[in-house]
Design a protein around this motif. Structure first.
Motif, PDB file in Angstrom:
ATOM      1  N   ARG A  43       1.045  -0.983   0.019  1.00 48.02           N
ATOM      2  CA  ARG A  43       0.006  -0.057  -0.052  1.00 48.02           C
ATOM      3  C   ARG A  43       0.662   1.177  -0.161  1.00 48.02           C
ATOM      4  N   ALA A  44       0.411   2.255  -0.611  1.00 46.04           N
ATOM      5  CA  ALA A  44       1.038   3.561  -0.539  1.00 46.04           C
ATOM      6  C   ALA A  44       1.370   4.028   0.970  1.00 46.04           C
ATOM      7  N   GLN A  47      -2.234   8.120   1.700  1.00 44.98           N
ATOM      8  CA  GLN A  47      -3.395   8.073   0.811  1.00 44.98           C
ATOM      9  C   GLN A  47      -4.246   9.143   1.244  1.00 44.98           C
ATOM     10  N   SER A  48      -5.214   9.495   0.360  1.00 46.34           N
ATOM     11  CA  SER A  48      -6.090  10.477   0.512  1.00 46.34           C
ATOM     12  C   SER A  48      -7.478   9.884  -0.013  1.00 46.34           C
ATOM     13  N   ARG A  51     -10.938  11.427  -4.029  1.00 47.76           N
ATOM     14  CA  ARG A  51     -10.766  10.760  -5.648  1.00 47.76           C
ATOM     15  C   ARG A  51      -9.875  12.072  -6.238  1.00 47.76           C
ATOM     16  N   SER A  54      -3.503  12.043  -5.127  1.00 45.65           N
ATOM     17  CA  SER A  54      -2.761  10.928  -4.868  1.00 45.65           C
ATOM     18  C   SER A  54      -1.122  11.571  -4.223  1.00 45.65           C
ATOM     19  N   TRP A  55      -0.703  10.604  -3.556  1.00 43.15           N
ATOM     20  CA  TRP A  55       0.885  10.917  -3.019  1.00 43.15           C
ATOM     21  C   TRP A  55       1.878  10.494  -4.158  1.00 43.15           C
ATOM     22  N   ASN A  56       2.896  11.380  -4.352  1.00 43.23           N
ATOM     23  CA  ASN A  56       3.982  11.001  -5.076  1.00 43.23           C
ATOM     24  C   ASN A  56       5.508  10.943  -4.256  1.00 43.23           C
ATOM     25  N   TRP A  62       1.677  16.000  -3.123  1.00 44.87           N
ATOM     26  CA  TRP A  62       0.411  15.500  -3.418  1.00 44.87           C
ATOM     27  C   TRP A  62       0.124  16.009  -4.811  1.00 44.87           C
ATOM     28  N   ARG A  91      -1.597  17.019   2.359  1.00 46.32           N
ATOM     29  CA  ARG A  91      -2.885  16.360   1.953  1.00 46.32           C
ATOM     30  C   ARG A  91      -4.230  17.417   1.931  1.00 46.32           C
ATOM     31  N   GLU A  95      -6.737  18.188  -0.934  1.00 41.24           N
ATOM     32  CA  GLU A  95      -7.946  17.744  -1.062  1.00 41.24           C
ATOM     33  C   GLU A  95      -9.038  18.865  -1.111  1.00 41.24           C
TER      34      GLU A  95
END
Length: 111
Positions: A43-44, A47-48, A51, A54-56, A62, A91, A95
């Motif tokens: 798993r990353a 996470q968020s 939708r 996403s995390w880089n 983000w 994050r 969002e």
């Protein structure tokens, strides 16, 4: 690891039987890997639930991607530092930006 059907061919069997034997060998191999713990998906780290956010991990930011009308709009929000608190704050900002992009006319949905 490869499971070519020709490895499972013999004089008495058909090619369809060799394909089935190769498939069964591949399934058994994957199950063995899962039992050993090597086949479990990772798993990353971050996470968020939103939708399109996403995390880089390579760039420590983000990423926001919102699609609408066949066009993709992207933004990035860098983490101010490597602490979990800084990444969490970034994050929340990402969002919020994603929700604002969707609220705009033609905002669409996340990619």
């Amino acid at each position: 690891k490869a499971f070519a059907a020709r490895q499972f061919c013999d004089a008495s069997g058909s090619f369809d039987e060799a394909i089935e034997a190769a498939r069964l060998a591949a399934v058994a191999h994957v199950r063995r890997l899962v039992r050993q713990g090597a086949g479990t998906p990772r798993r990353a780290a971050y996470q968020s639930a939103v939708r399109g956010v996403s995390w880089n991990a390579r760039q420590w930011n983000w990423q926001i991607q919102v699609c609408s009308g066949g066009q993709r709009r992207s933004r990035t929000v860098p983490a101010p530092d490597g602490t979990p608190e800084g990444i969490g704050a970034a994050r929340l900002e990402a969002e919020q930006i994603c929700r604002a992009l969707r609220a705009q006319p033609g905002g669409g949905r996340g990619a």
